[in-house]
Design a protein around this motif. Structure first.
Motif, short mmCIF file in Angstrom:
data_model
loop_
_atom_site.label_atom_id
_atom_site.label_comp_id
_atom_site.label_asym_id
_atom_site.label_seq_id
_atom_site.Cartn_x
_atom_site.Cartn_y
_atom_site.Cartn_z
N ALA A 103 0.81 -1.22 0.00
CA ALA A 103 0.00 0.00 0.00
C ALA A 103 0.84 1.27 0.00
O ALA A 103 0.48 2.28 -0.62
CB ALA A 103 -0.93 0.01 1.22
N ASP A 104 2.00 1.22 0.66
CA ASP A 104 2.82 2.42 0.77
C ASP A 104 3.46 2.83 -0.55
O ASP A 104 3.80 4.01 -0.74
CB ASP A 104 3.92 2.20 1.82
N GLN A 105 3.63 1.93 -1.48
CA GLN A 105 4.24 2.27 -2.77
C GLN A 105 3.28 2.07 -3.95
O GLN A 105 3.69 2.20 -5.10
CB GLN A 105 5.49 1.42 -2.99
N TRP A 106 2.03 1.78 -3.66
CA TRP A 106 1.06 1.49 -4.71
C TRP A 106 0.87 2.66 -5.67
O TRP A 106 0.70 2.46 -6.89
CB TRP A 106 -0.27 1.09 -4.10
N ALA A 107 0.90 3.88 -5.16
CA ALA A 107 0.68 5.05 -6.00
C ALA A 107 1.68 5.13 -7.15
O ALA A 107 1.35 5.58 -8.25
CB ALA A 107 0.74 6.32 -5.15
N SER A 108 2.88 4.65 -6.92
CA SER A 108 3.90 4.69 -7.97
C SER A 108 3.66 3.63 -9.04
O SER A 108 4.26 3.70 -10.12
CB SER A 108 5.29 4.47 -7.35
#
Length: 255
Positions: A103-108
């Motif tokens: 979840a912490d890097q999903w935006a990328s």
């Protein structure tokens, strides 16, 4: 009182022909994906389509001219759909495991080329096809064969449009670097949408067989299990798309 019982064995060559088509399908995929044989892939694909078409058409013709319905068609379709729900459930579980775990890097992972508007129109197209197949089924039950064929053709066109637009979207995203293996979102996105689209294609093939059976006058108003089964399967595909789109586009693409 003794009662003689004579065993009856039903034989048909068409399952063997159809099975050969399924085997050729696997060989075609291997030639394309694993062996990288372009010419062999084209040749095998042509033979595969021909064998499957002959096998399925022959099997359908044999059933509607010589066989009889046992009344288990709807039960079989429901059982099949239950098994398909399990397949989709596995795909959803994989998606959520990736979505929560990263979840912490999903935006990328989310590509700027992802078009939520297209997902909306794909939904409109597929759900419209649910309406057209209902109209087709009801028309046939009223004895309006020509009208049933017209609405069934409309269903096929809408489903084909869905597949074409979806594949064009995949090509566009892949060209931008959003490919299977690029990241967890890409892999689960193609997994969900790919499995669903494969079911749409299967539904279109069944509709083609149904259209042929009706056009040849083989189906009567008293033997509509194939029509009802096809319609039920298509509604399942349409309903499942809502879940696929909600996960692949909204939950996955909106951060």
């Amino acid at each position: 009182m003794d009662t003689a019982h004579a065993a009856h064995h039903e034989t048909s060559r068409w399952p063997l022909v159809t099975g050969a088509g399924v085997l050729l399908t696997a060989l075609t995929l291997l030639a394309a994906a694993q062996w990288k044989l372009s010419l062999a892939t084209v040749v095998l694909a042509g033979i595969t389509v021909a064998v499957l078409a002959v096998g399925v058409a022959g099997w359908a013709h044999e059933f509607f001219t010589e066989g009889k319905e046992e009344g288990l068609g709807p039960v079989a379709v429901v059982a099949f759909i239950v098994s398909e729900v399990m397949i989709f459930g596995t795909m959803f579980a994989a998606f959520w495991a990736a979505r929560i775990g990263q979840a912490d890097q999903w935006a990328s992972f989310v590509p700027s080329e992802l078009d939520l508007g297209l997902a909306f129109w794909l939904t409109v197209i597929l759900w419209a096809s649910s309406g057209t197949i209902v109209v087709a089924e009801r028309a046939f039950e009223r004895g309006e064969r020509a009208r049933a064929l017209a609405w069934l053709a409309a269903t096929f066109v809408l489903g084909s449009l869905f597949v074409a637009l979806h594949m064009n979207e995949w090509a566009h995203l892949a060209a931008a670097g959003f490919r299977i293996g690029a990241n967890s979102y890409a892999s689960t996105f193609y997994g969900l949408t790919g499995v669903h689209t494969s079911h749409v294609i299967v539904g279109l093939l069944i509709q083609a067989v149904l259209f042929w059976v009706i056009a040849r006058g083989l189906m009567t108003r008293e033997r509509v299990t194939l029509f009802r089964g096809t319609s039920l399967y298509w509604h399942f595909v349409d309903i499942m798309w809502l879940m696929v789109a909600a996960n692949a586009y909204l939950i996955g693409g909106v951060v």
